[in-house]
Scaffold this motif. Structure first.
Motif, PDB file in Angstrom:
ATOM      1  N   ARG A 219       7.479   9.072  -1.853  1.00 14.37           N
ATOM      2  CA  ARG A 219       6.534  10.190  -1.770  1.00 14.37           C
ATOM      3  C   ARG A 219       5.954  10.497  -3.154  1.00 14.37           C
ATOM      4  O   ARG A 219       4.753  10.764  -3.290  1.00 14.37           O
ATOM      5  N   TYR A 220       6.789  10.463  -4.184  1.00 13.92           N
ATOM      6  CA  TYR A 220       6.328  10.697  -5.550  1.00 13.92           C
ATOM      7  C   TYR A 220       5.251   9.674  -5.910  1.00 13.92           C
ATOM      8  O   TYR A 220       4.212  10.021  -6.469  1.00 13.92           O
ATOM      9  N   HIS A 221       5.510   8.412  -5.600  1.00 13.01           N
ATOM     10  CA  HIS A 221       4.552   7.352  -5.893  1.00 13.01           C
ATOM     11  C   HIS A 221       3.239   7.573  -5.121  1.00 13.01           C
ATOM     12  O   HIS A 221       2.152   7.400  -5.669  1.00 13.01           O
ATOM     13  N   GLN A 222       3.345   7.951  -3.850  1.00 13.21           N
ATOM     14  CA  GLN A 222       2.148   8.218  -3.048  1.00 13.21           C
ATOM     15  C   GLN A 222       1.322   9.347  -3.656  1.00 13.21           C
ATOM     16  O   GLN A 222       0.093   9.254  -3.735  1.00 13.21           O
ATOM     17  N   LEU A 223       1.984  10.410  -4.046  1.00 13.22           N
ATOM     18  CA  LEU A 223       1.284  11.540  -4.661  1.00 13.22           C
ATOM     19  C   LEU A 223       0.619  11.123  -5.962  1.00 13.22           C
ATOM     20  O   LEU A 223      -0.536  11.469  -6.222  1.00 13.22           O
TER      21      LEU A 223
END
Length: 81
Positions: free
Chosen positions: A35-39
Protein backbone atom coordinates in the motif's frame (compact mmCIF):
# COMPACT_ATOMS: atom_id res chain seq x y z
CA UNK A 1 11.23 17.39 -4.04
CA UNK A 2 8.58 16.76 -6.61
CA UNK A 3 8.59 13.29 -8.09
CA UNK A 4 11.09 11.93 -5.59
CA UNK A 5 10.79 8.20 -4.93
CA UNK A 6 10.25 7.22 -1.33
CA UNK A 7 11.13 3.53 -1.49
CA UNK A 8 11.38 1.87 1.90
CA UNK A 9 14.87 0.63 1.09
CA UNK A 10 15.92 4.20 0.27
CA UNK A 11 14.20 5.71 3.29
CA UNK A 12 15.61 3.09 5.68
CA UNK A 13 18.77 1.66 4.07
CA UNK A 14 20.00 0.31 7.42
CA UNK A 15 16.96 -2.00 7.47
CA UNK A 16 17.20 -3.31 3.88
CA UNK A 17 17.69 -6.93 4.98
CA UNK A 18 14.86 -6.69 7.52
CA UNK A 19 12.56 -5.16 4.89
CA UNK A 20 13.23 -8.01 2.47
CA UNK A 21 12.75 -10.62 5.18
CA UNK A 22 9.47 -9.13 6.42
CA UNK A 23 8.11 -8.74 2.89
CA UNK A 24 8.48 -12.49 2.43
CA UNK A 25 7.49 -13.70 5.91
CA UNK A 26 5.01 -11.20 7.39
CA UNK A 27 1.71 -10.84 5.50
CA UNK A 28 0.73 -7.69 7.44
CA UNK A 29 4.05 -5.98 6.70
CA UNK A 30 3.83 -7.10 3.08
CA UNK A 31 0.34 -5.60 2.72
CA UNK A 32 1.31 -2.33 4.36
CA UNK A 33 4.48 -2.01 2.28
CA UNK A 34 2.52 -2.74 -0.89
CA UNK A 35 0.00 0.00 0.00
CA UNK A 36 2.87 2.38 0.82
CA UNK A 37 4.40 1.70 -2.60
CA UNK A 38 1.02 2.24 -4.33
CA UNK A 39 0.54 5.56 -2.56
CA UNK A 40 4.08 6.67 -3.39
CA UNK A 41 3.58 5.76 -7.04
CA UNK A 42 0.26 7.61 -7.19
CA UNK A 43 1.65 10.74 -5.49
CA UNK A 44 4.66 10.84 -7.81
CA UNK A 45 2.38 10.41 -10.82
CA UNK A 46 0.22 13.31 -9.72
CA UNK A 47 3.29 15.49 -9.12
CA UNK A 48 5.16 14.66 -12.31
CA UNK A 49 2.21 14.60 -14.69
CA UNK A 50 0.50 17.60 -13.13
CA UNK A 51 -2.75 15.67 -12.97
CA UNK A 52 -5.53 17.91 -11.70
CA UNK A 53 -6.54 17.00 -8.18
CA UNK A 54 -7.75 18.86 -5.15
CA UNK A 55 -5.34 19.90 -2.44
CA UNK A 56 -7.46 17.94 0.01
CA UNK A 57 -7.16 14.70 -2.01
CA UNK A 58 -3.43 15.19 -2.50
CA UNK A 59 -2.95 15.95 1.19
CA UNK A 60 -4.95 12.86 2.17
CA UNK A 61 -2.72 10.65 0.03
CA UNK A 62 0.44 12.18 1.48
CA UNK A 63 -0.87 11.85 5.03
CA UNK A 64 -1.74 8.18 4.52
CA UNK A 65 1.74 7.55 3.09
CA UNK A 66 3.38 9.31 6.06
CA UNK A 67 1.30 7.36 8.58
CA UNK A 68 2.14 4.08 6.87
CA UNK A 69 5.81 5.01 6.79
CA UNK A 70 5.72 5.61 10.56
CA UNK A 71 4.01 2.26 11.19
CA UNK A 72 6.44 0.42 8.95
CA UNK A 73 9.39 2.11 10.65
CA UNK A 74 8.16 1.08 14.09
CA UNK A 75 7.92 -2.53 12.87
CA UNK A 76 11.42 -2.35 11.37
CA UNK A 77 12.90 -1.00 14.59
CA UNK A 78 11.20 -3.68 16.67
CA UNK A 79 12.33 -6.51 14.35
CA UNK A 80 15.73 -5.12 13.49
CA UNK A 81 17.19 -5.02 16.99
Amino acid sequence: MLGEKHLLSTEFPEYSAVIQDLKSTDPEFMGMSKRYHQLDHKIRGLELNKVPTTDEHFGTLKLERAELKDKLYRILVSKGH
